[in-house]
Design a protein around this motif. Structure first.
Motif, PDB file in Angstrom:
ATOM      1  N   ALA A 153      -0.106  17.290 -12.130  1.00  0.00           N
ATOM      2  CA  ALA A 153      -0.684  16.149 -11.881  1.00  0.00           C
ATOM      3  C   ALA A 153       0.329  15.479 -11.276  1.00  0.00           C
ATOM      4  O   ALA A 153       0.624  15.234 -10.533  1.00  0.00           O
ATOM      5  N   GLY A 154       1.536  15.577 -11.640  1.00  0.00           N
ATOM      6  CA  GLY A 154       2.570  15.286 -11.303  1.00  0.00           C
ATOM      7  C   GLY A 154       3.397  15.607 -10.010  1.00  0.00           C
ATOM      8  O   GLY A 154       3.578  14.644  -8.817  1.00  0.00           O
ATOM      9  N   LEU A 155       2.917  17.088 -10.089  1.00  0.00           N
ATOM     10  CA  LEU A 155       3.256  17.805  -8.488  1.00  0.00           C
ATOM     11  C   LEU A 155       2.605  17.465  -7.533  1.00  0.00           C
ATOM     12  O   LEU A 155       2.529  17.012  -6.332  1.00  0.00           O
ATOM     13  N   GLN A 156       1.105  17.241  -8.180  1.00  0.00           N
ATOM     14  CA  GLN A 156       0.200  16.955  -7.092  1.00  0.00           C
ATOM     15  C   GLN A 156       0.234  14.785  -6.350  1.00  0.00           C
ATOM     16  O   GLN A 156      -0.031  15.243  -5.494  1.00  0.00           O
ATOM     17  N   LYS A 157       0.277  14.265  -6.849  1.00  0.00           N
ATOM     18  CA  LYS A 157       1.053  13.265  -6.761  1.00  0.00           C
ATOM     19  C   LYS A 157       2.040  13.321  -5.782  1.00  0.00           C
ATOM     20  O   LYS A 157       2.642  12.369  -4.917  1.00  0.00           O
ATOM     21  N   ILE A 158       3.187  14.098  -6.516  1.00  0.00           N
ATOM     22  CA  ILE A 158       4.113  14.725  -5.412  1.00  0.00           C
ATOM     23  C   ILE A 158       3.637  14.576  -4.232  1.00  0.00           C
ATOM     24  O   ILE A 158       4.370  14.444  -2.926  1.00  0.00           O
ATOM     25  N   VAL A 159       3.000  15.884  -3.660  1.00  0.00           N
ATOM     26  CA  VAL A 159       2.530  16.321  -2.678  1.00  0.00           C
ATOM     27  C   VAL A 159       1.194  15.191  -2.179  1.00  0.00           C
ATOM     28  O   VAL A 159       1.489  15.500  -1.001  1.00  0.00           O
ATOM     29  N   ALA A 160       0.882  14.178  -2.712  1.00  0.00           N
ATOM     30  CA  ALA A 160       0.387  12.867  -2.127  1.00  0.00           C
ATOM     31  C   ALA A 160       0.886  12.113  -1.058  1.00  0.00           C
ATOM     32  O   ALA A 160       0.458  11.629  -0.487  1.00  0.00           O
ATOM     33  N   ASP A 161       2.553  12.148  -2.399  1.00  0.00           N
ATOM     34  CA  ASP A 161       3.253  11.115  -1.208  1.00  0.00           C
ATOM     35  C   ASP A 161       4.028  11.471  -0.753  1.00  0.00           C
ATOM     36  O   ASP A 161       4.248  10.900   0.672  1.00  0.00           O
ATOM     37  N   LYS A 162       3.972  12.768   0.029  1.00  0.00           N
ATOM     38  CA  LYS A 162       5.206  13.482   0.874  1.00  0.00           C
ATOM     39  C   LYS A 162       4.112  13.674   2.385  1.00  0.00           C
ATOM     40  O   LYS A 162       4.449  12.884   3.379  1.00  0.00           O
ATOM     41  N   ARG A 163       2.401  13.497   1.776  1.00  0.00           N
ATOM     42  CA  ARG A 163       1.837  12.585   3.413  1.00  0.00           C
ATOM     43  C   ARG A 163       1.652  11.568   3.468  1.00  0.00           C
ATOM     44  O   ARG A 163       1.453  10.497   4.376  1.00  0.00           O
ATOM     45  N   ARG A 164       1.903  10.639   2.240  1.00  0.00           N
ATOM     46  CA  ARG A 164       2.120   8.447   2.627  1.00  0.00           C
ATOM     47  C   ARG A 164       3.035   8.717   3.618  1.00  0.00           C
ATOM     48  O   ARG A 164       3.955   7.782   4.251  1.00  0.00           O
ATOM     49  N   VAL A 165       4.216   9.645   3.566  1.00  0.00           N
ATOM     50  CA  VAL A 165       5.805   9.026   3.862  1.00  0.00           C
ATOM     51  C   VAL A 165       5.481   9.500   5.611  1.00  0.00           C
ATOM     52  O   VAL A 165       5.308   9.145   5.784  1.00  0.00           O
ATOM     53  N   GLU A 166       4.831  11.191   5.466  1.00  0.00           N
ATOM     54  CA  GLU A 166       4.813  10.832   6.926  1.00  0.00           C
ATOM     55  C   GLU A 166       3.345   9.821   7.592  1.00  0.00           C
ATOM     56  O   GLU A 166       3.379   9.586   8.811  1.00  0.00           O
ATOM     57  N   ALA A 167       2.844   9.404   7.286  1.00  0.00           N
ATOM     58  CA  ALA A 167       1.910   7.724   7.804  1.00  0.00           C
ATOM     59  C   ALA A 167       2.424   7.125   7.350  1.00  0.00           C
ATOM     60  O   ALA A 167       2.156   6.875   9.623  1.00  0.00           O
ATOM     61  N   ILE A 168       3.425   6.905   6.843  1.00  0.00           N
ATOM     62  CA  ILE A 168       4.251   5.681   6.945  1.00  0.00           C
ATOM     63  C   ILE A 168       5.556   5.793   8.182  1.00  0.00           C
ATOM     64  O   ILE A 168       5.928   4.908   8.937  1.00  0.00           O
ATOM     65  N   GLY A 169       5.748   6.987   8.564  1.00  0.00           N
ATOM     66  CA  GLY A 169       7.006   7.696   9.701  1.00  0.00           C
ATOM     67  C   GLY A 169       5.903   6.941  10.995  1.00  0.00           C
ATOM     68  O   GLY A 169       6.858   6.779  11.812  1.00  0.00           O
ATOM     69  N   ALA A 190       0.930  -0.831  -0.093  1.00  0.00           N
ATOM     70  CA  ALA A 190      -0.049  -0.149   0.165  1.00  0.00           C
ATOM     71  C   ALA A 190       0.899   1.225  -0.213  1.00  0.00           C
ATOM     72  O   ALA A 190       0.230   2.673  -0.183  1.00  0.00           O
ATOM     73  N   TYR A 191       2.483   0.664   0.169  1.00  0.00           N
ATOM     74  CA  TYR A 191       3.445   2.285   0.339  1.00  0.00           C
ATOM     75  C   TYR A 191       4.186   2.644  -0.437  1.00  0.00           C
ATOM     76  O   TYR A 191       4.423   3.382  -1.171  1.00  0.00           O
ATOM     77  N   ILE A 192       4.835   1.078  -1.136  1.00  0.00           N
ATOM     78  CA  ILE A 192       5.598   1.128  -1.720  1.00  0.00           C
ATOM     79  C   ILE A 192       5.349   0.406  -3.471  1.00  0.00           C
ATOM     80  O   ILE A 192       4.341  -0.425  -3.304  1.00  0.00           O
ATOM     81  N   THR A 193       5.249   1.375  -3.848  1.00  0.00           N
ATOM     82  CA  THR A 193       4.704   0.621  -5.597  1.00  0.00           C
ATOM     83  C   THR A 193       6.412   0.719  -6.597  1.00  0.00           C
ATOM     84  O   THR A 193       7.883   0.960  -6.048  1.00  0.00           O
ATOM     85  N   PRO A 194       6.384  -0.030  -7.508  1.00  0.00           N
ATOM     86  CA  PRO A 194       7.471  -0.209  -8.503  1.00  0.00           C
ATOM     87  C   PRO A 194       8.423   1.142  -8.701  1.00  0.00           C
ATOM     88  O   PRO A 194       9.820   1.154  -9.070  1.00  0.00           O
ATOM     89  N   GLU A 195       7.476   2.188  -9.028  1.00  0.00           N
ATOM     90  CA  GLU A 195       8.203   3.522  -9.199  1.00  0.00           C
ATOM     91  C   GLU A 195       9.227   4.289  -8.801  1.00  0.00           C
ATOM     92  O   GLU A 195       9.483   4.882  -8.978  1.00  0.00           O
ATOM     93  N   ASP A 196       9.305   3.450  -7.059  1.00  0.00           N
ATOM     94  CA  ASP A 196       9.564   4.311  -6.436  1.00  0.00           C
ATOM     95  C   ASP A 196      11.251   3.258  -6.504  1.00  0.00           C
ATOM     96  O   ASP A 196      11.928   3.914  -5.342  1.00  0.00           O
ATOM     97  N   PHE A 197      11.549   3.244  -7.477  1.00  0.00           N
ATOM     98  CA  PHE A 197      12.600   2.233  -7.726  1.00  0.00           C
ATOM     99  C   PHE A 197      13.516   2.753  -8.375  1.00  0.00           C
ATOM    100  O   PHE A 197      12.676   3.335  -9.807  1.00  0.00           O
TER     101      PHE A 197
END
Length: 590
Positions: free
Chosen positions: A567-583, A476-483
């Motif tokens: 769209a790419g910028l919005q995804k980055i913002v959402a991913d930053k929240r994802r990092v905060e959540a998993i932290g 739910a947190y990591i995808t292949p795109e993160d590599f």
């Protein structure tokens, strides 16, 4: 791909990697893996790991790694189709007709046709040597003291004096001009058209490790130029990756390989019983040759000619062999020019004695270095010792460096402590000045940061195949795109596809790559390690690694983001929240 994926997987799965590698390397079980001495580099402590769970091998010393196909390709110097055939026969599997792409079909067809033409040509040259036309060539070989058996076993032949002799013969056999051009057997120019490359020469067929004729060498009869002529590179012949005589030497099962300069040296040494002799093919020894030799031996004895050219060739070869992990010694043949002359004059027993006395390659380099200094002059002698001290700094391991300092001190009868102090002074002089250090700090830190990102991604890929249930917890947190590395992302995509279906088969993923360097990289992705002693430490490392991978992914995409890509910028913002959540989470291995 030469075969359908399911066929490749069947052959791989029917050849247990531990069973196959045990036929080449002595393995001992340690925990869930097996360990032994790496066959691809020189080592004294086992760092070569074979995992029955992953069906992969990996050397933590030199980085060699892969699946059962990779091992057979590297160890036996086989192509992928040859490794497939070997392992299929071992498992009792009948292979289907190979499935080629159009381009692969053309390339393979060309290789097959060239090999067939080479075989025909070798037989023709062999026949010509035994005719009246070949009488002079046969006399030459007899005068070189070669026996009928040696001439036969090396397939030696003769090319006639007429420059269209082979051309006419092969045309009668139905060989096209196009194939003759690709074979390297012909020269073509506007004035003469197509004509034989070799004429009026003793012919030495060149064979690969599988005893297939891949090219030819020719020694001119009389005073023609050049004295020796070799086939050009073709679809089947690469002189930098083949060695003359290796097809026999690889099965000699001797401790060392003898590396000579030419065909006649190899042939005369084989005749004298030294069947572990090889030579490069009209070129200096290359790094590819060194890697090829490493597959069959850990020690090389250089038996180059004793003249200036031979010494130069030895000095060039030594660092390449050392880099390949091969221990190297140098055989001295003075007062004779080459092994052929030595053996004819003094015999095999004397040559064996010289082999036993072959000089350590470093001490040989030192003895050649000595020639540049006047050892009767105090200043010249000091200059020599300083040069030796600089050369001793090449040894990274302190114990090895100390041993060589002692050996040099004993040979030149100087104080061990004095020479060691000189080495230490030279080391201090070689240190990078502070200003230069400051200039390289930033790029070095950048490299370290990039390396840290890759290390985290490698660790996560390794843990995904080693830790059952981890995928479900982090998907739910990591995808292949993160590599962020393209190869890492590609491998992650294949692994995630497997994990979605509950399959874990890293060896199958590796089968998708045919390039040897990519295979090594992929193997490393599934063999990353981190030192932890407890489960709690492992879980802490896992959570930190996941966060590093995510942050690295965001950082990479931010740096490469098109300013107009909302769209790419919005995804980055959402991913930053994802990092905060998993932290705030703690992913356990229970």
């Amino acid at each position: 791909m030469y075969y359908a994926e399911d066929v490749i997987e069947e052959v791989r799965s029917r050849n247990d990697i531990v069973s196959v590698i045990s036929e080449y390397v002595k393995l001992q079980r340690k925990g869930s893996s097996y360990f032994g001495l790496c066959p691809f580099h020189n080592e004294k402590s086992p760092s070569f790991s074979v995992s029955p769970d992953k069906q992969m091998y990996y050397c933590f010393g030199c980085g060699a790694g892969g699946n059962v196909f990779t091992f057979i390709q590297e160890y036996e110097n086989y192509s992928f189709p040859e490794a497939m055939k070997f392992l299929a026969e071992r498992a009792g599997i009948t292979l289907p007709e190979k499935e080629y792409s159009q381009e692969e079909r053309r390339a393979q067809d060309l290789r097959t046709r060239i090999l067939n033409v080479n075989k025909m040509t070798a037989k023709y040259y062999y026949y010509q040597l035994r005719t009246e036309n070949g009488r002079q060539a046969m006399e030459y070989l007899k005068n070189r003291c070669l026996s009928d058996e040696t001439i036969r076993s090396f397939g030696l032949g003769y090319s006639n004096k007429y420059s269209n002799d082979l051309y006419l013969y092969l045309k009668k056999q139905g060989v096209s001009d196009e194939l003759l051009r690709e074979s390297g057997l012909m020269n073509v120019d506007e004035r003469n058209g197509m004509y034989d490359k070799f004429w009026n020469r003793v012919i030495f067929p060149i064979m690969d490790v599988n005893n297939r004729v891949i090219g030819f060498g020719g020694r001119v009869m009389g005073d023609g130029k050049p004295k020796y002529l070799n086939s050009p590179e073709t679809a089947v012949f690469d002189k930098s990756r083949n060695l003359y005589g290796l097809n026999v030497a690889r099965t000699a099962r001797k401790k060392s390989m003898l590396v000579c300069e030419g065909y006649m040296d190899v042939i005369s040494m084989h005749q004298a019983g030294f069947k572990n002799s090889v030579a490069s093919l009209g070129t200096a020894l290359t790094t590819q040759h060194a890697s090829l030799l490493k597959r069959y031996t850990d020690e090389v004895i250089l038996t180059y000619d004793s003249d200036g050219a031979g010494i130069k060739a030895a000095l060039r070869a030594i660092p390449m062999l050392k880099a390949a992990g091969i221990s190297t010694r140098v055989l001295h043949m003075n007062p004779y020019k080459d092994p052929d002359e030595f053996i004819k004059t003094l015999g095999p027993e004397a040559f064996q004695e010289r082999m036993d006395q072959a000089e350590n390659s470093f001490l040989f380099e030192i003895s050649i270095l000595e020639r540049d200094f006047d050892m009767h002059d105090p200043e010249g002698k000091t200059g020599f010792y300083q040069a030796v001290a600089r050369k001793l700094m090449e040894f990274d391991q302190e114990l090895e460096r100390e041993n060589y300092i002692q050996a040099v001190a004993e040979r030149y009868q100087i104080s061990f402590d004095s020479l060691r102090k000189m080495v230490n002074r030279e080391a201090m002089r070689g240190a990078v000045p502070r200003r230069e250090r400051e200039e390289v700090v930033r790029p070095q830190k950048k490299r370290e940061k990039e390396d840290g990102k890759k290390t985290s991604q490698r660790l996560l890929l390794t843990w995904l195949i080693e830790q059952k249930g981890l995928y479900e917890k982090i998907s739910a947190y990591i995808t292949p795109e993160d590599f962020t590395d393209p190869l890492y992302r590609e491998v992650a995509e294949k692994l995630f596809e497997q994990l979605k279906t509950g399959e874990v088969n890293p060896a199958r993923i590796l089968s998708a790559y045919e390039d040897a360097e990519q295979q090594r990289e992929v193997a490393a992705l599934f063999n990353a390690t981190v030192r932890v002693e407890t489960k709690a430490e492992l879980e802490k490392a896992l959570n930190e690694t996941i966060l590093r991978v995510l942050r690295g992914s965001i950082e990479y995409r931010t740096a490469h983001l098109d300013p107009a890509d909302m769209a790419g910028l919005q995804k980055i913002v959402a991913d930053k929240r994802r990092v905060e959540a998993i932290g705030k989470l703690h992913i356990s291995l229970d």
